[in-house]
Design an enzyme around this catalytic site. Structure first.
Site, PDB file in Angstrom:
ATOM      1  CD  GLU A   1      -2.989   1.083   2.234  1.00 14.84           C
ATOM      2  OE1 GLU A   1      -3.588   2.107   2.594  1.00 14.84           O
ATOM      3  OE2 GLU A   1      -3.272  -0.046   2.669  1.00 14.84           O
TER       4      GLU A   1
ATOM      5  CG  HIS B   1      -3.571   6.895  -0.200  1.00 12.33           C
ATOM      6  ND1 HIS B   1      -2.858   5.870   0.381  1.00 12.33           N
ATOM      7  CD2 HIS B   1      -4.374   6.324  -1.126  1.00 12.33           C
ATOM      8  CE1 HIS B   1      -3.222   4.724  -0.167  1.00 12.33           C
ATOM      9  NE2 HIS B   1      -4.148   4.974  -1.082  1.00 12.33           N
TER      10      HIS B   1
ATOM     11  CE  LYS C   1      -6.468  -0.921   5.123  1.00 14.99           C
ATOM     12  NZ  LYS C   1      -5.682   0.020   4.287  1.00 14.99           N
TER      13      LYS C   1
ATOM     14  CG  ASP D   1       0.346 -16.431  12.284  1.00 14.39           C
ATOM     15  OD1 ASP D   1      -0.354 -15.830  11.451  1.00 14.39           O
ATOM     16  OD2 ASP D   1       0.052 -17.555  12.744  1.00 14.39           O
TER      17      ASP D   1
END
Length: 426
Positions: free
Chosen positions: A83, A375, A261, A277
């Protein structure tokens, strides 16, 4: 040589030059990071030993977040993510935190829990008490499975048990508490649970079913805190707006899902880069966000007496440096070498700091300028590449679609065709 995480202008260099500068900043030999190069990283033969039915591999970019100081130590932090803006945003937030000492963390310990499920107990409350009466016996039996862990100061050290009403009848649930030291701990606690299950069945007269760790690692919690100057954030109004945005996430689960998130953008990137993990960590963090019965934000922002913004984050982090992909994957080993962490606690502290930095950066972008501006500026390069631009063309295509505010693949293709036409001989 101590790490210096301040490497201004790192983005202005080629990947090879960046790697050399990062190695120098970390005080390690350049060759220690060779595995970060695609040609020297995980081989197909190595991958074939890690999972079944291997047919290939997928690459994820590894960027390095700069400016981080965690518990008084500078860290250069590898982040594996696809991202755009994540690495840059975390680095910028870390830079703003340095004036007040960077990030300070605390840690509850390296404790993981295995669950043993018991069915068909005639007297479930008495069965629960029978387990407590055999506590020392059960702990000794569990620790006999992993003498190496015990020799390192870890091992099973306590139990808890509860009677649980369910849609399938009343069950008795035993929790085995294990100090796993610098391992993630899944294999250790699962082995112990399997070993004591027959004796648990004898003690309770019940049938044991599931014997496995829980990823709700609420006995392995890391907390991070940082202070940010209003001037660096954009002023007092931006501070107030970040606090208001944080309060929105704390009160509303719809907003909290996106807020968290953003936190996981940072956390997962470091977890993945170090071969830990990601699914275990993500499930643990999201379950922690719902621990009160309603899903809420994992972080909190407020003002101190001087008007500075104070950010805090609390997350369970079941990560380790021993075993698993962290040892088997050469790129993960290189990432750990770059980080310079020596214990699971240090690794968890760094990960929590990155999560808080990422969260602050996202909240600031939302409060100050809208998330799309920064972004999409970085995303434009990905769009340009998707449209077929070569390495030499990406920058020019991205610049034009940003200037024209047309950041879509079809627009990038159109701009690319125009640039190629302009540069071709008449």
């Amino acid at each position: 040589m101590a790490t210096n995480s301040r490497i201004p202008g790192l983005r202005n260099h080629t990947p090879s030059e960046r790697l050399a500068r990062v190695a120098a900043g970390a005080g390690i030999d350049r060759s220690a990071l060779d595995a970060l190069q695609p040609a020297d990283g995980l081989s197909l033969a190595q991958a074939d030993h890690m999972v079944e039915n291997v047919v290939g591999m997928i690459g994820i970019p590894v960027g390095v977040a700069t400016n981080f100081r965690v518990d008084g130590i500078d860290r250069l932090i590898p982040m594996a993510t696809e991202e755009p803006s994540v690495v840059a945003a975390a680095s910028n937030a870390a830079r703003m935190a340095r004036g007040h000492g960077g990030f300070t963390t605390s840690y509850t310990g390296d404790v993981m829990v295995a669950q043993i499920q018991m069915l068909d107990a005639v007297d479930p409350h008495a069965a629960r008490f029978a387990l407590f009466e055999a506590r020392d016996e059960l702990l000794a039996l569990a620790n006999a499975q992993d003498p190496v862990l015990v020799s390192l100061g870890g091992g099973a050290f306590d139990i808890s048990a509860r009677v649980l009403p369910t849609g399938a009848g009343t069950q008795v649930i035993l929790h085995l508490h294990v100090d796993v030291r610098d391992a993630m701990g899944a294999n250790a606690v699962n082995t112990m649970a399997e070993a004591i299950a027959p004796r648990v069945a004898e003690l309770t007269g019940a049938r044991t079913l599931l014997r496995i760790l829980t990823n709700k690692a609420d006995l392995r919690v890391t907390r991070a805190r940082a202070v940010f100057d209003p001037e660096m954030l954009g002023g007092a109004q931006v501070v107030d707006d970040i606090i208001a945005a944080s309060a929105f996430a704390e009160a509303d689960p719809y907003r909290a899902a996106t807020h968290n998130k953003g936190i996981m953008n940072g956390i997962t990137a470091v977890v993945l880069a170090t071969g830990n993990d990601t699914r275990a960590v993500e499930s643990g963090c999201h379950s922690h966000a719902a621990r009160s019965g309603s899903y809420t934000a994992l972080s909190h922002f407020e003002k101190d007496a001087e008007g500075n913004l104070v950010g805090t984050l609390e997350v369970p982090l079941a990560v380790g440096l021993v075993g698993g992909a962290t040892r088997a994957h050469p790129t993960a080993q290189a990432s750990v070498t770059l980080l310079g962490v020596q214990t699971a606690r240090e690794l968890a502290s760094v990960i929590a700091a990155v999560g808080l930095a990422q969260n602050l950066a996202a909240c600031r972008a939302l409060a100050a300028e809208g998330i799309q501006r920064g972004h999409m500026s970085l995303h434009a390069r990905t769009i340009a590449a998707s449209a077929g631009a070569t390495v030499d063309e990406v920058g020019a295509v991205a610049a034009r679609i940003i200037a024209e505010r047309r950041i879509r693949v079809e627009d990038a293709r159109e701009v690319l065709a125009e640039l190629r036409a302009e540069s071709s001989p008449a």
